[in-house]
Design a protein around this motif. Structure first.
Motif, short mmCIF file in Angstrom:
data_model
loop_
_atom_site.label_atom_id
_atom_site.label_comp_id
_atom_site.label_asym_id
_atom_site.label_seq_id
_atom_site.Cartn_x
_atom_site.Cartn_y
_atom_site.Cartn_z
N TYR A 186 0.74 -1.27 0.00
CA TYR A 186 -0.16 -0.02 -0.01
C TYR A 186 0.77 1.36 -0.03
O TYR A 186 0.65 1.98 -0.74
N MET A 189 2.39 1.83 -3.36
CA MET A 189 1.53 2.31 -4.40
C MET A 189 1.21 3.74 -3.92
O MET A 189 1.08 4.50 -5.02
N GLU A 190 0.84 4.02 -2.81
CA GLU A 190 0.67 5.43 -2.54
C GLU A 190 1.78 6.51 -2.87
O GLU A 190 1.52 7.52 -3.52
N ARG A 193 1.72 6.96 -6.53
CA ARG A 193 0.60 7.79 -6.98
C ARG A 193 1.01 9.11 -6.88
O ARG A 193 0.65 10.03 -7.69
N ASP A 194 1.64 9.67 -5.58
CA ASP A 194 1.72 10.86 -5.38
C ASP A 194 2.99 11.45 -6.26
O ASP A 194 2.97 12.29 -6.68
N ILE A 196 3.24 10.24 -9.42
CA ILE A 196 2.60 10.47 -10.51
C ILE A 196 1.79 11.77 -10.64
O ILE A 196 1.93 12.55 -11.57
N ALA A 197 0.99 12.12 -9.45
CA ALA A 197 0.38 13.36 -9.46
C ALA A 197 1.39 14.46 -9.62
O ALA A 197 0.98 15.54 -10.20
N TYR A 200 2.18 14.88 -13.17
CA TYR A 200 1.16 15.51 -13.82
C TYR A 200 1.40 17.10 -13.63
O TYR A 200 1.26 17.74 -14.74
N ARG A 201 1.33 17.62 -12.49
CA ARG A 201 1.29 18.84 -12.19
C ARG A 201 2.48 19.53 -12.97
O ARG A 201 2.36 20.60 -13.45
N SER B 195 -8.24 1.83 1.09
CA SER B 195 -7.22 2.54 1.89
C SER B 195 -6.20 3.70 1.36
O SER B 195 -5.90 4.58 1.88
N ILE B 196 -6.16 3.45 0.06
CA ILE B 196 -5.31 4.38 -0.62
C ILE B 196 -5.92 5.13 -1.92
O ILE B 196 -5.34 5.62 -2.80
N ALA B 199 -5.08 8.81 -2.79
CA ALA B 199 -3.98 9.00 -3.66
C ALA B 199 -4.23 8.82 -5.12
O ALA B 199 -3.53 9.65 -6.21
N PHE B 200 -5.13 7.99 -5.40
CA PHE B 200 -5.50 7.63 -6.87
C PHE B 200 -6.72 9.03 -7.25
O PHE B 200 -6.19 9.23 -8.35
N ASP B 202 -6.17 11.71 -6.10
CA ASP B 202 -5.34 12.97 -6.27
C ASP B 202 -4.65 12.91 -7.51
O ASP B 202 -4.51 13.95 -8.16
N VAL B 203 -4.13 11.77 -8.30
CA VAL B 203 -3.62 11.63 -9.40
C VAL B 203 -4.64 12.14 -10.33
O VAL B 203 -4.38 12.86 -11.56
N ARG B 205 -7.03 14.18 -10.31
CA ARG B 205 -7.27 15.62 -9.95
C ARG B 205 -6.06 16.33 -10.66
O ARG B 205 -6.12 17.16 -11.25
#
Lengths: 296, 296
Positions: A186, A189-190, A193-194, A196-197, A200-201, B195-196, B199-200, B202-203, B205
């Motif tokens: 988890y 993965m989290e 994702r952070d 990737i976010a 993107y920004r 649970s996560i 984070a997804f 947010d991606v 967004r």
């Protein structure tokens, strides 16, 4: 009275013989006919069959349908030392009733034997694979179905020979990492994702900045082009005007210079100009000395 | 004696009825027991001594030979059946609740399979056909999920997952002769682990923010380029206007020059003098003039 008794006796014996020598066989079963306990014949065709009456020949029925055996979840290790928990199931059926009866006798025993057989085959097959061949985002490189096909083939070979069982398929119903690894997965993965976010920004900002810079460049280009065109037009027109003026100048330079100078003076000099003129100056020649006239 | 006589009388009188019962009514009832009805949504299967002789009896009133020769079974076939498989809810204790994707991420999956019975005989002669179908579906889902990356699954992979599962489950079911036809496989849930999920989200967004930033700067670019083009156009128009002015003025000046020059040529001295004085008058009239006497 005696005759009736005999008749009744014969009827009873006949009914018994008929009941024990006629064997109805269902589509779903195999019947093994044993003579004094020794299997002599297998009936695998549904319908009515005949055998010698009990107790000479006895019939035992086996289910020939595909049976489902769910295996309990077990932990295995891949070639690169990663732990995996696999929940698999075995589809099997009896194909060699004699072997089956001789080795495992009933379905319960068969399932116990099959479970340990399938588990050891799964262990061997997974132990020969690296984790990234099992989980891969390239469908053509994925080894998981192949692993279980191999497990099926290997289990089938052994089961057929030893238990008279055909292993139709061994497949996973659940497949994954042990529960104690869950938090770590988890977290990974989290953070992914952070990332990737954030990416993107950043890409958004980069792209916006690129567009702005390009706009800036195109705007100044448009301005510069307009300026260039304007200067060209102006220059050409001034050159043409100069030629026109030159035409006039060439026809009479003295006169032109005179006229042009006078025009310039007219523009240059105005209200705030102060002329200091001597009475000697030619313009004022007549101011103090009237023309002499024709006489004297 | 009278009782015995009475009984004998009764027996004698009812013998016809008893005989009738034994010889006519019972066989008739026995023969009538072969009637059975197949409901509108059902199909019937008739077996004779266990062998299937008719596997697709249409709805209505039907007849089979009485027991123990033939027996009939009805199955609801046209009705669409559905089966839910929720991987997260059905996870074994020592295993992660979600499925593992090709890039070793976890994904929460639940699917629904809709099917009907295409071959009643096959379906009826399989052990727990529905449990088998469920296990096969789980294996196919595992294979697909573990061969695809999570991003693909969550975005474009949904439709292809459904199609892939429908054809592969159908294929597996046909191999095992389950007698079912898979009409559709629906994804009930295909999400990142609860649970996560943030984070997804947010991606998602961040992705829309990126698009917005790009759209905004594209919009601004449009405005700025339009402004720049109109400014450039203005500069060009002004230049053209200037050029026209310069040229026209030059031509005017030249025409004026030639016109006056024509006159001047006729009497150069006189005309020069006149012109000179005329200009002088215009130049000097508004200016301040001091006249001085030279001191000689």
């Amino acid at each position: 009275m005696k005759l009736t008794l005999w008749l009744l006796g014969a009827l009873a014996v006949g009914a018994y013989l008929l009941a024990t020598s006629l064997v109805p066989v269902k589509e779903t079963e195999l019947v093994v006919v044993a003579q004094f306990g020794k299997p002599v014949r297998i009936i695998d065709e549904a319908g009515l069959s005949l055998k010698l009456p009990d107790p000479i020949q006895t019939a035992s029925r086996l289910d020939k349908r595909v049976q489902l055996l769910p295996l309990s979840a077990s932990e295995f290790v891949t070639r690169d030392r990663r732990n995996l928990v696999v929940n698999a199931f075995v589809l099997w059926r009896v194909v060699e009733p004699k072997t089956f009866l001789a080795s495992v006798r009933n379905a319960e025993t068969a399932e116990i034997r099959l479970e340990s057989l399938a588990n050891s085959e799964i262990g061997a097959a997974l132990g020969a694979q690296a984790l990234d061949a099992i989980f891969t985002d390239d469908a053509s490189a994925q080894k998981m179905p192949a692993v279980f096909t191999k497990v099926t083939e290997a289990s089938n070979r052994v089961a057929l020979q030893e238990f008279g069982i055909e292993v139709v398929a061994v497949r996973p119903s659940r497949f994954g990492f042990p529960k104690q690894n869950l938090l770590a997965i988890y977290k990974r993965m989290e953070s992914e994702r952070d990332r990737i976010a954030r990416q993107y920004r950043a890409e958004g900002q980069e792209e916006a900045a690129r567009i702005q810079a390009q706009t800036e460049r195109e705007v100044s280009q448009l301005r510069a082009e307009a300026y260039r065109d304007a200067q060209q037009v102006k220059g050409e027109s001034e050159a043409k005007a100069a030629r026109i003026y030159a035409e006039a100048f060439e026809s009479d330079a003295d006169y032109y210079t005179f006229v042009r100078s006078m025009e310039a003076y007219e523009k240059m000099l105005g209200k705030n100009t102060t002329f200091v003129l001597s009475t000697d100056s030619p313009i004022l020649r007549y101011l103090l000395s009237p023309p002499a006239g024709k006489s004297p | 004696m009278t009782l015995k006589n009475d009984l004998l009388l009764i027996v004698r009188q009812s013998r016809t009825i008893a005989l009738f019962t034994v010889l006519v009514a019972l066989p008739c009832l026995y023969l009538l027991s072969g009637f059975y009805s197949v409901g509108a949504e059902e199909r019937g299967i008739v077996t004779r001594f266990g062998r299937i002789v008719q596997d697709n009896v249409m709805p209505g009133m039907n007849y089979h030979l009485p027991w123990p020769i033939e027996s009939a079974q009805t199955l609801s076939v046209t009705a669409l059946r559905s089966m839910d498989i929720d991987f997260t809810a059905s996870a074994p204790e020592q295993l992660q609740p979600e499925l593992t994707t090709g890039d070793e991420d976890l994904v929460d999956v639940a699917i629904q399979i809709q099917y009907n019975i295409s071959e009643p005989a096959l379906f009826a002669s399989t052990t727990a056909a529905e449990v088998l179908l469920q296990q096969l579906a789980m294996a196919e889902t595992l294979y697909y999920i573990s061969a695809n990356a999570i991003d693909q699954l969550l975005t474009t992979g949904r439709t292809s997952l459904q199609n892939h599962l429908r054809s592969n489950i159908q294929h597996a079911a046909s191999d095992l002769q389950l007698g079912v036809r898979i009409t559709s496989v629906q994804i009930r849930r295909l999400e990142p682990p609860a649970s996560i999920k943030k984070a997804f989200d947010d991606v998602a967004r961040a992705s829309s923010e990126k698009q917005k930033m790009i759209q905004d700067s594209m919009g601004e670019r449009g405005t700025r380029l339009a402004e720049a083009r109109s400014a450039a156009n203005r500069v060009r128009q002004q230049a053209a206007a200037y050029a026209t002015t310069v040229l026209e003025r030059a031509q005017g000046d030249r025409d004026y020059f030639f016109a006056t020059w024509q006159e001047y040529k006729k009497a150069p001295n006189l005309e020069a003098q006149r012109l000179y004085l005329e200009k002088l008058e215009r130049i000097m009239a508004p200016a301040q003039i001091s006249v001085v006497q030279p001191a000689h």
